[in-house]
Design an enzyme around this catalytic site. Structure first.
Site, mmCIF file in Angstrom:
data_model
loop_
_atom_site.group_PDB
_atom_site.id
_atom_site.type_symbol
_atom_site.label_atom_id
_atom_site.label_comp_id
_atom_site.label_asym_id
_atom_site.label_seq_id
_atom_site.Cartn_x
_atom_site.Cartn_y
_atom_site.Cartn_z
ATOM 1 N N TYR A 73 -28.591 5.399 65.804
ATOM 2 C CA TYR A 73 -28.565 6.254 64.622
ATOM 3 C C TYR A 73 -27.189 6.859 64.393
ATOM 4 C CZ TYR A 73 -31.090 9.187 61.258
ATOM 5 O OH TYR A 73 -31.586 9.755 60.124
ATOM 6 N N HIS A 99 -35.538 12.576 68.468
ATOM 7 C CA HIS A 99 -35.776 11.184 68.857
ATOM 8 C C HIS A 99 -36.481 11.124 70.207
ATOM 9 C CE1 HIS A 99 -32.279 9.622 66.164
ATOM 10 N NE2 HIS A 99 -33.413 9.701 65.514
ATOM 11 N N ARG A 128 -35.345 15.847 59.454
ATOM 12 C CA ARG A 128 -35.795 14.906 58.430
ATOM 13 C C ARG A 128 -36.216 15.662 57.176
ATOM 14 N NH1 ARG A 128 -38.157 13.533 63.390
ATOM 15 N NH2 ARG A 128 -37.505 11.497 64.222
ATOM 16 N N ARG A 135 -28.557 13.752 57.499
ATOM 17 C CA ARG A 135 -29.026 13.747 58.897
ATOM 18 C C ARG A 135 -28.053 12.955 59.765
ATOM 19 N NH1 ARG A 135 -33.663 13.919 62.266
ATOM 20 N NH2 ARG A 135 -34.252 11.972 63.306
#
Length: 329
Positions: free
Chosen positions: A310, A301, A180, A278
């Site tokens: 995602y 995660h 991130r 990402r």
């Protein structure tokens, strides 16, 4: 808080900027009556100090809870009918499903805490339901487009200008690791293990994980640390890996600008930010045959279902796997 160039005080890892997110935030309980504003601020301090939530998360909770508690005169008036009415009003005003789901989750957390500490006698949020959010995936960057973006950044860093070297290293790290943007901005020099080509990353909830990066990212990091970073170091410079132009830890807003600017340098590439890189990193790993659980670990995660939402696998990749694995392919 860091200024737009990222040269202010260093931000906490996993946060979008510096500060506690509770004390000193203008507005306090907003327009709420004191009987509600005071427990709201207590709850926000609980999130920040006891549960380790980032300043960004605390501010989001404050905004959502102000909306849900608005119109009440005292805690005893907080019931299921009021919460449903506030969600219905937000829906009528055009709020997205994800917004409604987030507000409902925030108020459920608040009411459960309020019962535990004696602010409420019963938990009205326990029976509150809301539409499940449908997270929209960012536009996908093809592998050839990502390569073109990074090649352009390499050319831009040829003259070894400090900012260009930093931008290249940041882009390489984001794409190589899928971390991130706040995690990248929170990296310190000591978090880099050159011998193993790994980074120690502090993610959401202060959870630590190790991510790996390849040779191009290693080269870019080496050039940035040897030739670029020393030019930006000042008397108050923290041990941050990535610096702003005035020597402070780089701000996530600056990092987002770096990514957007790099994408516009390649004709046809989608205009994405760090979140898009990402997503691209995860998607390209999956398309290359990586196991979903390995990608889950890389992204940090907590659950596999989050990774499944995602990322996505192309039809071509599914066909290859099917042809290789199914006995009647």
């Amino acid at each position: 808080m860091s200024g737009p160039d990222g040269s202010g005080p260093s931000a906490a890892p996993g946060s979008s900027d510096a500060g506690s997110g509770v004390e000193g935030d203008a507005g306090g309980g907003g327009g709420l009556v004191p009987a509600l504003a005071e427990p709201l601020e207590r709850f926000l301090r609980h999130l920040s100090l006891e549960r380790g939530r980032s300043p960004h998360t605390v501010r989001a909770y404050r905004s959502d809870l102000r909306s849900m508690l608005d119109g009440l005169g005292e805690p005893a008036e907080l019931d299921l009918a009021h919460l449903r009415r506030r969600l219905a009003e937000a829906h009528s005003a055009g709020a997205a499903r994800t917004t409604l789901a987030r507000r409902a989750a925030a108020v459920r957390s608040f009411t459960a805490w309020a019962v535990r500490v004696g602010v409420l006698g019963t938990d009205p949020g326990a029976r509150l339901s809301s539409p499940r959010g449908r997270p929209a995936l960012p536009e996908v960057v093809r592998a050839d487009q990502a390569a073109a973006v990074l090649d352009a950044a390499v050319s831009g860093a040829a003259e070894e200008h400090p900012e260009a070297l930093r931008d290249l290293a940041l882009l390489e790290v984001l794409y190589a690791t899928g971390i991130r943007v706040a995690e990248a901005c929170g990296l310190d020099l000591a978090d880099v293990d050159d011998s193993r080509r790994t980074l120690r990353v502090v993610g959401k909830g202060d959870r630590e994980r190790t991510v790996v990066f390849g040779v191009p990212a290693a080269r870019a990091l080496d050039r940035w640390r040897r030739l670029g970073r020393p030019a930006l170091v000042g008397p108050q410079t923290p041990p941050a890996l990535f610096l702003g132009v005035r020597g402070g830890r780089i701000d996530p807003r600056v990092a987002r600008t770096v990514v957007h600017r790099a994408m516009t340098a390649v004709p046809g590439a989608p205009d994405i930010g760090p979140h898009g890189l990402r997503h691209a990193a995860a998607t390209h790993l999956l398309n290359g045959g990586a196991d979903l659980r390995h990608v889950q670990e890389l992204l940090g995660h907590a659950t596999l279902s989050t990774t499944q939402l995602y990322t996505h696998v192309t039809v071509d990749r599914l066909k290859v796997v099917h042809d290789q694995a199914h006995p009647r392919a």
